[in-house]
Scaffold this motif. Structure first.
Motif, PDB file in Angstrom:
ATOM      1  N   VAL A  74     -14.790  31.701 -42.670  1.00  0.00           N
ATOM      2  CA  VAL A  74     -13.195  31.832 -42.994  1.00  0.00           C
ATOM      3  C   VAL A  74     -12.720  30.402 -42.766  1.00  0.00           C
ATOM      4  N   ALA A  75     -11.913  29.957 -43.496  1.00  0.00           N
ATOM      5  CA  ALA A  75     -11.271  28.683 -43.377  1.00  0.00           C
ATOM      6  C   ALA A  75      -9.646  28.838 -43.576  1.00  0.00           C
ATOM      7  N   VAL A  76      -8.943  28.280 -42.641  1.00  0.00           N
ATOM      8  CA  VAL A  76      -7.480  28.290 -42.567  1.00  0.00           C
ATOM      9  C   VAL A  76      -6.961  26.950 -42.799  1.00  0.00           C
ATOM     10  N   VAL A  77      -6.175  26.904 -43.886  1.00  0.00           N
ATOM     11  CA  VAL A  77      -5.935  25.612 -44.464  1.00  0.00           C
ATOM     12  C   VAL A  77      -4.251  25.323 -44.342  1.00  0.00           C
ATOM     13  N   ASN A  78      -3.841  24.229 -44.662  1.00  0.00           N
ATOM     14  CA  ASN A  78      -2.623  23.938 -44.620  1.00  0.00           C
ATOM     15  C   ASN A  78      -1.844  24.327 -45.906  1.00  0.00           C
ATOM     16  N   PRO A  79      -0.674  24.791 -45.782  1.00  0.00           N
ATOM     17  CA  PRO A  79      -0.052  25.380 -47.078  1.00  0.00           C
ATOM     18  C   PRO A  79       0.299  24.460 -47.831  1.00  0.00           C
ATOM     19  N   ARG A  80       0.692  23.177 -47.257  1.00  0.00           N
ATOM     20  CA  ARG A  80       1.119  22.301 -48.100  1.00  0.00           C
ATOM     21  C   ARG A  80      -0.112  21.676 -49.169  1.00  0.00           C
ATOM     22  N   GLN A  81      -1.208  21.969 -48.872  1.00  0.00           N
ATOM     23  CA  GLN A  81      -2.368  21.304 -49.667  1.00  0.00           C
ATOM     24  C   GLN A  81      -2.451  22.508 -50.984  1.00  0.00           C
ATOM     25  N   THR A  82      -2.498  23.818 -50.255  1.00  0.00           N
ATOM     26  CA  THR A  82      -2.759  24.752 -51.410  1.00  0.00           C
ATOM     27  C   THR A  82      -1.337  24.952 -52.403  1.00  0.00           C
ATOM     28  N   VAL A 228      -2.512   9.346 -37.173  1.00  0.00           N
ATOM     29  CA  VAL A 228      -2.292   8.131 -36.593  1.00  0.00           C
ATOM     30  C   VAL A 228      -3.152   7.025 -37.518  1.00  0.00           C
ATOM     31  N   ALA A 229      -4.070   7.749 -38.417  1.00  0.00           N
ATOM     32  CA  ALA A 229      -4.843   6.876 -39.299  1.00  0.00           C
ATOM     33  C   ALA A 229      -3.834   6.028 -40.387  1.00  0.00           C
ATOM     34  N   PRO A 230      -4.080   4.733 -40.282  1.00  0.00           N
ATOM     35  CA  PRO A 230      -3.410   3.999 -41.509  1.00  0.00           C
ATOM     36  C   PRO A 230      -3.968   4.366 -42.796  1.00  0.00           C
ATOM     37  N   LEU A 231      -3.019   4.806 -43.687  1.00  0.00           N
ATOM     38  CA  LEU A 231      -3.603   5.076 -45.027  1.00  0.00           C
ATOM     39  C   LEU A 231      -2.960   4.127 -46.050  1.00  0.00           C
ATOM     40  N   ASN A 232      -3.975   3.651 -46.839  1.00  0.00           N
ATOM     41  CA  ASN A 232      -3.477   2.670 -47.951  1.00  0.00           C
ATOM     42  C   ASN A 232      -2.606   3.259 -48.975  1.00  0.00           C
ATOM     43  N   LYS A 237      -2.019  -3.656 -59.263  1.00  0.00           N
ATOM     44  CA  LYS A 237      -1.879  -5.001 -58.615  1.00  0.00           C
ATOM     45  C   LYS A 237      -1.105  -4.969 -57.265  1.00  0.00           C
ATOM     46  N   HIS A 238      -0.487  -3.700 -57.079  1.00  0.00           N
ATOM     47  CA  HIS A 238       0.600  -3.390 -55.936  1.00  0.00           C
ATOM     48  C   HIS A 238      -0.328  -3.184 -54.761  1.00  0.00           C
ATOM     49  N   ARG A 239       0.153  -3.757 -53.750  1.00  0.00           N
ATOM     50  CA  ARG A 239      -0.833  -3.513 -52.360  1.00  0.00           C
ATOM     51  C   ARG A 239       0.371  -3.170 -51.456  1.00  0.00           C
ATOM     52  N   GLY A 240       0.682  -1.998 -51.090  1.00  0.00           N
ATOM     53  CA  GLY A 240       1.745  -1.292 -50.418  1.00  0.00           C
ATOM     54  C   GLY A 240       1.212  -1.529 -48.988  1.00  0.00           C
ATOM     55  N   GLU A 241       2.101  -1.326 -48.128  1.00  0.00           N
ATOM     56  CA  GLU A 241       1.894  -1.500 -46.563  1.00  0.00           C
ATOM     57  C   GLU A 241       1.365  -0.050 -46.223  1.00  0.00           C
ATOM     58  N   ARG A 242       0.054  -0.168 -45.455  1.00  0.00           N
ATOM     59  CA  ARG A 242      -0.407   0.928 -44.826  1.00  0.00           C
ATOM     60  C   ARG A 242       0.541   1.554 -43.869  1.00  0.00           C
ATOM     61  N   CYS A 243       0.283   2.901 -44.086  1.00  0.00           N
ATOM     62  CA  CYS A 243       1.468   3.859 -43.059  1.00  0.00           C
ATOM     63  C   CYS A 243       0.474   4.930 -42.554  1.00  0.00           C
ATOM     64  N   THR A 244       0.900   5.672 -41.452  1.00  0.00           N
ATOM     65  CA  THR A 244       0.369   6.976 -41.094  1.00  0.00           C
ATOM     66  C   THR A 244       1.274   8.071 -41.650  1.00  0.00           C
ATOM     67  N   TRP A 245       0.371   9.308 -41.783  1.00  0.00           N
ATOM     68  CA  TRP A 245       1.115  10.503 -42.650  1.00  0.00           C
ATOM     69  C   TRP A 245       0.211  11.521 -42.117  1.00  0.00           C
ATOM     70  N   GLY A 246       1.120  12.891 -42.204  1.00  0.00           N
ATOM     71  CA  GLY A 246       0.364  13.927 -41.939  1.00  0.00           C
ATOM     72  C   GLY A 246       0.056  14.249 -40.323  1.00  0.00           C
ATOM     73  N   GLY A 247      -0.840  15.378 -40.155  1.00  0.00           N
ATOM     74  CA  GLY A 247      -1.545  15.141 -38.823  1.00  0.00           C
ATOM     75  C   GLY A 247      -0.662  16.419 -38.085  1.00  0.00           C
ATOM     76  N   ALA A 249       1.938  17.422 -35.370  1.00  0.00           N
ATOM     77  CA  ALA A 249       2.921  16.822 -34.752  1.00  0.00           C
ATOM     78  C   ALA A 249       3.080  16.882 -33.219  1.00  0.00           C
ATOM     79  N   SER A 250       2.702  18.070 -32.745  1.00  0.00           N
ATOM     80  CA  SER A 250       2.732  18.376 -31.273  1.00  0.00           C
ATOM     81  C   SER A 250       1.769  17.351 -30.613  1.00  0.00           C
ATOM     82  N   VAL A 251       0.622  17.267 -31.195  1.00  0.00           N
ATOM     83  CA  VAL A 251      -0.528  16.181 -30.436  1.00  0.00           C
ATOM     84  C   VAL A 251       0.013  14.969 -30.593  1.00  0.00           C
ATOM     85  N   ARG A 252       0.742  14.665 -31.595  1.00  0.00           N
ATOM     86  CA  ARG A 252       1.041  13.066 -31.987  1.00  0.00           C
ATOM     87  C   ARG A 252       2.335  12.711 -30.796  1.00  0.00           C
ATOM     88  N   ARG A 253       3.086  13.793 -30.510  1.00  0.00           N
ATOM     89  CA  ARG A 253       4.236  13.560 -29.472  1.00  0.00           C
ATOM     90  C   ARG A 253       3.703  13.321 -28.277  1.00  0.00           C
TER      91      ARG A 253
END
Length: 317
Positions: A74-82, A228-232, A237-247, A249-253
């Protein structure tokens, strides 16, 4: 490869069995113990490579636990991904049957990771920690309402409700501590995590309940799981600023509060924070970096079953 998708609703389960030839068989079951047993027997006969369900706020837990207990993958996945996957494959319509078909196709193409189901004790502990968070949120909301209460009657009612919430919070805290005390493993984990200056029992309990991968995943994986992982953000040629995303929320708080405390009371984390700020890093971004560093330290400690050593962890993390 036979993959199965199960769309979970409060009252029913829509099943889609996708064979290696691409043919799909669909059926509907009630979301109750009797029909879940029938579903389990059917899937034990099919022997699928993977069964995919979405996390639906708890409605998926009885069926996922029953299937996992039967030894099914069994794999329980994030609804956003599907949902993103459905749009990417041109499936814009949305019904329960279509969602089940998409989940089966998602399992075939993406092959999400199959993880072992949490034990009954872990489920109970996680539910207690989640309930404490819900009570705290209700208490904060009522306290905010108290300041703008238009009449004495309303104010009195809010104060009475606050007293009730305080009692329930105290009882939930007692149950959490009792649950930890009754488990030698959780006592050890709590002791390890709380040995880090800045990390208290509340943070430790959230991590123990809601991040079972702590100590099992590598440093990159654990940072991505929490968010909390910085993502590219690069393109051409554009090099954007790395930022964290997803994960999670309760653990992050919880990790945020621990990092905030650590920047004041943990000299190694404080030194790391000060160096980042001196180099021109914004304070908020420096704090997120401290969250990631603290998480990596916790992951290493849980993996090696070692207590906090400021000299060792300053260099290793």
């Amino acid at each position: 490869m036979t993959c199965v998708g199960i769309d979970v609703a409060k009252g029913h389960l829509d099943l889609a069995i996708r064979s290696s030839s691409g043919e799909v068989e669909t059926r509907r079951f009630n979301n109750d113990p009797e029909d879940i047993d029938q579903l389990k027997e059917l899937l034990c006969e099919v022997e699928p490579e993977r069964i995919v369900l979405e996390a639906t706020g708890g409605y998926e837990r009885p069926v996922s636990a029953a299937l996992a207990a039967a030894g099914l993958p069994v794999a329980v996945v994030n609804p956003r991904q599907t949902r993103d996957f459905a749009r990417a494959t041109g499936r814009l319509a949305k019904t329960d049957e279509i969602d089940a078909r998409v989940l089966a196709l998602f399992g075939e193409r993406i092959q999400p990771e199959v993880r072992p189901a949490p034990s009954a004790d872990q489920e109970v502990f996680s539910a207690l920690v989640a309930r404490r968070r819900q009570l705290q949120e209700m208490k904060t909301a009522e306290q905010n309402r108290l300041g703008t209460a238009p009449s004495e009657a309303v104010r009195s009612d809010i104060e009475e409700h606050l007293s009730f919430l305080e009692e329930r919070l105290a009882e939930t805290e007692r149950q959490i501590k009792e649950t930890v005390e009754n488990s030698s493993l959780w006592r050890e984990e709590e002791e390890l995590l709380c040995s880090i200056p800045g990390v208290g029992e509340t943070t430790a309990h959230v991590l123990m309940a809601e991040l079972p991968e702590l100590g099992e995943a590598n440093r990159q994986e654990i940072a991505k799981l929490v968010g909390v992982a910085p993502l590219n953000r690069d393109s051409g040629k554009h090099r954007g600023e790395r930022c964290t995303w997803g994960g999670q929320a309760s653990v992050r708080r919880a990790l945020y509060m621990a990092a905030l405390s650590a920047t004041r009371h943990n000299r190694r984390i404080r030194s790391f924070y000060d160096r980042l700020v001196e180099r021109g890093k914004a304070k908020k971004k420096a704090l997120v970096a401290c969250m990631r560093k603290l998480l990596v330290i916790m992951n290493t400690m849980m993996k090696n079953r070692t207590h906090w050593d400021p000299e060792y962890h300053a260099s290793s993390a």
